[in-house]
Design a protein around this motif. Structure first.
Motif, short mmCIF file in Angstrom:
data_model
loop_
_atom_site.label_atom_id
_atom_site.label_comp_id
_atom_site.label_asym_id
_atom_site.label_seq_id
_atom_site.Cartn_x
_atom_site.Cartn_y
_atom_site.Cartn_z
N SER A 49 0.84 -1.19 0.00
CA SER A 49 0.00 0.00 0.00
C SER A 49 0.88 1.25 0.00
O SER A 49 2.05 1.20 0.38
CB SER A 49 -0.94 0.00 1.20
N ARG A 50 0.28 2.33 -0.47
CA ARG A 50 0.96 3.62 -0.64
C ARG A 50 2.10 3.49 -1.65
O ARG A 50 2.97 4.34 -1.72
CB ARG A 50 1.45 4.18 0.69
N PHE A 66 -2.11 3.33 5.99
CA PHE A 66 -3.04 4.36 5.51
C PHE A 66 -4.27 4.32 6.41
O PHE A 66 -4.56 3.32 7.06
CB PHE A 66 -3.41 4.13 4.05
N ASN A 73 -13.13 4.39 0.55
CA ASN A 73 -11.70 4.69 0.57
C ASN A 73 -11.05 3.95 -0.59
O ASN A 73 -11.50 2.87 -0.96
CB ASN A 73 -11.06 4.21 1.87
N THR A 74 -9.99 4.50 -1.14
CA THR A 74 -9.31 3.89 -2.27
C THR A 74 -7.81 3.80 -1.99
O THR A 74 -7.23 4.73 -1.46
CB THR A 74 -9.54 4.72 -3.56
N GLN A 75 -7.22 2.69 -2.39
CA GLN A 75 -5.77 2.49 -2.34
C GLN A 75 -5.35 1.98 -3.70
O GLN A 75 -5.94 1.04 -4.23
CB GLN A 75 -5.42 1.43 -1.32
N THR A 76 -4.33 2.57 -4.29
CA THR A 76 -3.80 2.12 -5.58
C THR A 76 -2.42 1.53 -5.34
O THR A 76 -1.59 2.16 -4.68
CB THR A 76 -3.72 3.28 -6.59
#
Length: 90
Positions: A49-50, A66, A73-76
């Motif tokens: 993540s991040r 995060f 919520n979104t994580q790329t």
């Protein structure tokens, strides 16, 4: 989850608010584990993540954590090391 195309979306539901981290790898040869070289370097694609980068070891929690807040919520994440897996013969 099996990979489906070049871009995947994974939805996690009902996570309580808090601090989280994601670590993933693509099990290219389906043996149930992250394959590594004799010195411990990953041979399959991985991500954090991040979009944290691994430098000599996995990044610590502070680098990948995060906040999950109420609502969407979104994580790329981008998989790292994917070129190496393609050339390793998996």
């Amino acid at each position: 989850m099996p990979v489906q195309g070049a871009v995947m979306t994974i939805t996690l539901k009902d996570l309580p608010p808090g601090r989280y981290a994601i670590e993933s790898f693509q099990d290219v040869n389906a043996n149930g584990k992250m394959d590594t070289s004799w010195i411990g370097l990953p041979l399959e694609p991985y991500g954090f993540s991040r979009d944290a980068k691994a430098i000599l070891s996995k990044p610590g929690f502070a680098s990948v954590a995060f906040a999950v807040t109420p609502g969407e919520n979104t994580q790329t994440m981008h998989m790292q090391n994917s070129q190496d897996a393609a050339t390793a013969g998996f």
